[in-house]
Structures are given as C-alpha cells and as structure tokens.
Design a protein around this motif. Structure first.
Motif, short mmCIF file in Angstrom:
data_model
loop_
_atom_site.label_atom_id
_atom_site.label_comp_id
_atom_site.label_asym_id
_atom_site.label_seq_id
_atom_site.Cartn_x
_atom_site.Cartn_y
_atom_site.Cartn_z
N ASP A 203 0.99 -1.23 -0.25
CA ASP A 203 -0.13 0.24 0.19
C ASP A 203 0.87 1.24 0.13
O ASP A 203 1.87 1.23 -0.12
CB ASP A 203 -1.25 -0.14 1.33
N ASN A 205 1.52 3.33 2.47
CA ASN A 205 1.99 3.75 3.58
C ASN A 205 2.98 2.76 3.71
O ASN A 205 3.93 4.25 3.79
CB ASN A 205 1.38 3.48 4.93
N ALA A 209 6.65 4.24 3.79
CA ALA A 209 7.82 4.02 4.83
C ALA A 209 9.12 4.00 3.78
O ALA A 209 10.43 3.90 4.30
CB ALA A 209 7.28 2.81 5.36
N GLN A 234 -3.15 9.28 -3.21
CA GLN A 234 -3.49 7.21 -2.95
C GLN A 234 -4.14 6.47 -4.64
O GLN A 234 -4.42 5.49 -5.47
CB GLN A 234 -4.01 7.30 -1.81
#
Length: 261
Positions: A203, A205, A209, A234
């Motif tokens: 995803d 995130n 990261a 997104q």
C-alpha cells in the motif's frame, strides 16, 4: 580507537541531506530492502583481495561490516555525510572500523591511500559528479579499483506521478554524463551496466515508509498535505498497482572503475 562521531559544518544542501539520513538511521536497515537487493549484485563484483578499503556512503555500516569479513586483514573505512548514520554504525559495529564523516566530492583522505572503493547507492546525492570522480581518481592507489552503484533519471517515477510533483524525482545525471565525468577524471571504466529494478509494496504507506526510511525524501518547506491531496495521490498510485503490489522503480547504473596510474 575511533573517537565519537561529531557533526562537521556543512553547506545548506548537504546539511539537509545529512539531516534526512541521520533521522532515517534507526529504521534504515529494516526499510532498505531495495537498496540491499541492489547492493548484493554489486557485492558479487568485488575483487579477491584488498588492503585499504573505503565504503563510500556507508550509512548504517551494513556493507562496511561485511567488508571486514570479506577482507579480514584490510583496513576498512566507512565514510558518510550524515553523522547520525555514522553514530548508529559505530554503536552497532564498534571501533575496529574507522568511521569518518565526509563529502564524496572532497574526501578527507590522502592521495593514493585506498586500493578499493565500494559504494552502493550513495553518489546520486552528490550534485557534482565530476568532483566525485576526480576525488576517486585522487585517493585510489596505483591499480586501485572502485565498485559503484548509483541511480539514474526516472528513479521513483511512480512516486512523482502519484504526488504530481516532478521534484520527487532525484535530480541525477544521466549515464552519459557519468561516463564523461569518469573520462575527464582519468579513471578507466572497465565495465558498466544500466538496468531497472522494480520493487513492490502492499500500500501507499509502505511505499512512503520505504522512501522516507532510507532518507530519500528530503523535507521541503510548506510540504504539508491535506486529506484530499493524500486521497488523490493514493488513487493515482492505485492506478499503477500490479498483481505484485504498488511498484517503485530504481534505474541503476553499476560501474567498475580502475585507477589510470
């Protein structure tokens, strides 16, 4: 014995990069799977022996420590711009390795003092690739060698598309500019290869990261995003999804260099 790593005064752009990587240090090894994969390919090209080894852009010291195992009788130096990375490396791997803060374009090393330079995904952060190559030519001993991976234009293109921010792309020289810099430095280019590596994440995130965790996103003023901007980004990234996940592309240049002396 090494003294504790201290922070040297840096020009503004270097300070921003050093700060970003210093912040990333505690989580870097957990999130740097792409960098680790690319480095493994470079590792396979190492020469059999070396006595004075420089890990240029050593980060948290993962490769530096491996170099001590590969060359158990060598003097190993891990050099990085970010004091936070060096402090993390020193705490993890100790003082058998010489940890040195420095700039790849102005190496704090003597002429002809290194017979092997290993550098995995570091020199793309240097705005003057010509100065980097000149410094490598200066510090390499006669018959010295360098093994380098760096990034080319197009790296993180999916991130730039999702956020609609071209500045998300690293401003790297293209392969021909790197080769010109090598030629002008007097180094010999013995082998090179360009390839694209794609890595996949579940995803957005996880994508972000992986990038923030390795320091590859330097904070910009007024960079706050509202919920709508995040949702839009997104959705754009989801349009790129493959069966393996959300892609992140790294355009890599692998170099094998030799001293011309």
């Amino acid at each position: 014995m090494n003294t504790p790593v201290t922070s040297l005064p840096l020009p503004r752009w270097q300070e921003r990069v050093a700060r970003a990587f210093s912040r990333a240090a505690p989580r870097y090894d957990d999130l740097a799977s792409a960098q680790r994969d690319i480095g493994e390919t470079l590792w396979q090209t190492l020469p059999e022996s070396a006595q004075h080894v420089l890990d240029l852009g050593c980060g948290t010291g993962y490769w530096t420590q491996r170099l001590t195992t590969h060359y158990p009788n060598a003097t190993i130096t891990g050099l990085d711009l970010a004091p936070g990375m060096l402090a993390h490396a020193q705490a993890q791997y100790g003082d058998a390795i010489r940890w040195q803060q420095g700039d790849a374009a102005a190496l704090p090393l003597d002429d002809a003092s290194v017979d092997l330079v290993f550098s995995n995904l570091a020199i793309q952060w240097c705005p003057d690739i010509g100065a980097v190559m000149q410094e490598l030519a200066r510090v390499l001993a006669p018959d010295g060698q360098a093994r380098i991976t760096t990034l080319l234009p197009g790296t993180l293109s999916e991130v730039a598309t999702a956020w609609q921010r071209p500045e998300a792309l690293l401003q790297t020289p293209d392969a021909s500019a790197v080769q010109r810099a090598i030629q002008q430095s007097g180094l010999r280019l013995t082998q090179h290869a360009c390839d694209q590596r794609r890595f996949f994440y579940p995803d957005l995130n996880a994508v972000m990261a992986s990038i923030k965790g390795v320091g590859a996103q330097v904070a910009r003023p007024n960079a706050r995003l509202n919920r709508q901007a995040l949702a839009t980004a997104q959705a754009r990234y989801e349009s790129l999804r493959t069966p393996q996940g959300l892609p992140v592309s790294y355009h890599c240049l692998t170099l094998q260099l030799e001293s011309a002396i």
